[in-house]
Design an enzyme around this catalytic site. Structure first.
Site, mmCIF file in Angstrom:
data_model
loop_
_atom_site.group_PDB
_atom_site.id
_atom_site.type_symbol
_atom_site.label_atom_id
_atom_site.label_comp_id
_atom_site.label_asym_id
_atom_site.label_seq_id
_atom_site.Cartn_x
_atom_site.Cartn_y
_atom_site.Cartn_z
ATOM 1 N N HIS A 176 10.355 37.897 -28.678
ATOM 2 C CA HIS A 176 11.163 38.523 -27.612
ATOM 3 C C HIS A 176 10.909 37.845 -26.262
ATOM 4 O O HIS A 176 11.086 38.465 -25.217
ATOM 5 C CB HIS A 176 10.878 40.022 -27.495
ATOM 6 N N SER A 303 19.323 16.215 -7.736
ATOM 7 C CA SER A 303 20.391 17.040 -7.199
ATOM 8 C C SER A 303 20.933 16.356 -5.953
ATOM 9 O O SER A 303 20.195 15.688 -5.232
ATOM 10 C CB SER A 303 19.844 18.418 -6.844
ATOM 11 N N LYS A 309 14.613 18.303 -6.631
ATOM 12 C CA LYS A 309 14.980 18.668 -7.999
ATOM 13 C C LYS A 309 14.895 17.519 -8.990
ATOM 14 O O LYS A 309 15.201 16.371 -8.694
ATOM 15 C CB LYS A 309 16.415 19.187 -8.017
ATOM 16 N N ASN A 311 16.377 17.672 -12.791
ATOM 17 C CA ASN A 311 17.026 18.584 -13.735
ATOM 18 C C ASN A 311 17.021 18.025 -15.158
ATOM 19 O O ASN A 311 17.244 16.840 -15.353
ATOM 20 C CB ASN A 311 18.466 18.853 -13.287
ATOM 21 N N GLU A 316 19.952 20.005 -21.554
ATOM 22 C CA GLU A 316 21.032 20.947 -21.219
ATOM 23 C C GLU A 316 22.354 20.519 -21.859
ATOM 24 O O GLU A 316 23.089 21.332 -22.414
ATOM 25 C CB GLU A 316 21.215 21.029 -19.694
#
Ligand code: ARG
Length: 496
Positions: A176, A303, A309, A311, A316
């Site tokens: 969970h 970014s 940043k 990423n 993704e």
């Protein structure tokens, strides 16, 4: 573009009926197709990627026609010569693909006839584009499955390497997404090896049903010529494990079946789902709040506005592309729904989703193998630039959230308490530790003994992360001894 008539006049030894599509069928057609309809119905700009399979299938068919005495040896030789030239034209980029000729099959056949005349026109004896295209797609997909099998192996090897380097690194295991029990990071990596091993098995299983010959079924009912279908199957390597040719046994099914494409896309979808799960974990682990791992900069982007940043674009995108592959599965399965026997033009729509599934899966597996395991540096013979593991951060996280609470319960069970009572007792201990804002292992012995008198000094071994891991020494458990045994098993399997 030169008109096909001019082209024909310059190079053709004889009149070519296949110069334009309106002429391809017969004299029956009284008006040409509009440009819109031509564009709508043609597939050549995507199915040309089947050209090698198309030529291989034609050569196997021609060889059999000659062996059966259906065409002459001279015609067979001319077909071979023409196909050799077409091969070099396509490879060099000189081949002129014509929308007018609808698909890869008609384009190649038309050029063959231009080059070798009547022999080219004899190639299609006892054959239809319906059994031809089904054969081509199967041959092409078989080759792609073999490439995918190699890539799946590379990814598994990369994951096993990372596992082998991190058997003793401990991170919190979650259920969970709440801290559950400590696990070995190596063990965690091996969970993905299991998934990709199943994907490899599924691909091998799909391959058996892909590698079956439709050719010889002709349009839908079989043919009047004395074809030797098994000979063609043998030539094309469509044989079973013991070398026997495998041939579609019903002509109607042979030309219309696309189960193999659906099965492949289903296997690919499941594989992408596994990639998406790994992606999600990589993304979480590299977020600042976790800081468990880093991936090499070349798999990330900055970014345009936030200078700090980095990423995780690659994981993704892989997560996102999973949707696209699952979409192709939906597309293909819906394509087949309710289709009457036998071939319908609907089936031309099988190609783009299938091609895109193959491209997406191959790129994804390749990039993940490199992102996880790194790239071989030829100078050192070592792989470099795979994921970097922050072992202290993982361990620190495992110390939060009472990951060893189950171990305390198990400890009490070994002292004779029924498990349910032990569970309740530990709940009280956890509550106390929460109040003191400390881990169970940081509670003084006297406090722990307040929960149960049989608790002794050795409880701290049970409450330690390493003690917790070592105790889970059952087959498939996270104890380092078990993880090492699994690594050895995978290494032997993947080396075979
Ligand atoms: N381009 C077609 C396809 O992809 C080839 C088969 C066409 N057969 C036919 N009878 N129209 O399915």
């Amino acid at each position: 573009m030169p008109t096909s008539q001019a082209h024909n006049a310059a190079s053709a030894p004889s009149h070519n009926q296949l110069d334009t599509k309106a002429q391809a069928w017969s004299a029956l057609f009284s008006e040409p197709m509009s440009d819109l309809v031509k564009r709508y119905t043609s597939s050549v700009f995507f199915d040309k990627r089947l050209w090698q399979a198309d030529i291989a299938g034609s050569l196997a068919h021609a060889e059999m026609l000659a062996a059966q005495g259906i065409i002459g040896a001279d015609d067979h030789a001319s077909i071979q010569r023409g196909m050799a030239q077409i091969t070099s034209e396509i490879e060099s980029g000189a081949f002129e693909w014509k929308l007018d000729l609808e698909d890869v099959h008609l384009n190649i056949e038309a050029r063959l006839t231009q080059l070798v005349g009547d022999a080219g026109k004899r190639l299609h004896t006892g054959r239809s584009r319906n059994d031809q295209v089904a054969t081509d797609v199967r041959l092409w997909l078989r080759g792609e499955i073999d490439l995918i099998a190699d890539l799946l192996k590379e990814l598994q090897v990369a994951l096993v390497d990372v596992a082998a380097q991190n058997v003793d690194v401990i991170l919190p295991g979650f259920t969970h997404l709440q801290v559950a029990q400590p696990v070995s990071f190596g063990h965690h990596m091996l969970a993905y090896v299991e998934m990709f091993a199943r994907d490899a098995e599924r691909m091998a299983d799909v391959r058996r049903r892909v590698n079956v010959l439709p050719l010889g079924s002709a349009a839908l009912a079989g043919t009047t010529y004395p074809l030797d279908r098994e000979r063609v199957a043998r030539t094309l390597g469509m044989v079973d494990a013991s070398g026997h040719p495998v041939v579609c046994q019903n002509s109607l099914d042979a030309v219309s079946d696309r189960d193999f494409a659906i099965e492949f896309t289903a296997a690919a979808s499941l594989c992408m789902v596994h990639v998406s799960r790994l992606s999600e974990e990589l993304i979480i682990w590299m977020s600042q709040n976790f800081g468990f791992i880093k991936i090499a900069d070349r798999f990330t982007t900055g970014s345009s506005i936030m200078p700090q940043k980095k990423n995780p674009d690659v994981p993704e995108l892989a997560r996102g592309k999973t949707g696209r592959v699952v979409g192709h599965l939906m597309g293909l399965i819906t394509l087949m729904k309710g289709q009457p026997l036998a071939y319908n033009k609907d089936n031309q729509e099988d190609k783009e989703p299938l091609f895109d599934t193959v491209d997406t899966l191959k790129d994804t597996l390749r990039i993940f193998a490199e992102m996880v395991g790194g790239q071989l540096n030829p100078a050192t013979g070592q792989k470099e630039g795979g994921i970097t593991v922050n072992a202290p951060a993982m361990e620190q996280a495992a110390l939060k959230g009472y990951a060893t609470a189950t171990d305390l319960a198990d400890y009490l069970v070994k002292k004779g308490l029924p498990f349910r009572d032990a569970h309740e007792t530990v709940a009280h201990a956890v509550k106390a530790a929460t109040t003191h804002a400390c881990d169970l292992s940081e509670l003084p012995l006297a406090v722990l003994q307040g929960f149960h008198p049989q608790i002794e000094k050795d409880v701290y071994e049970a409450l330690s992360l390493r003690g917790s891991l070592n105790a889970r020494n059952t087959l498939g458990g996270t104890a380092p001894a078990q993880v090492r045994a699994q690594i050895a098993r995978h290494q032997a399997r993947l080396a075979a």
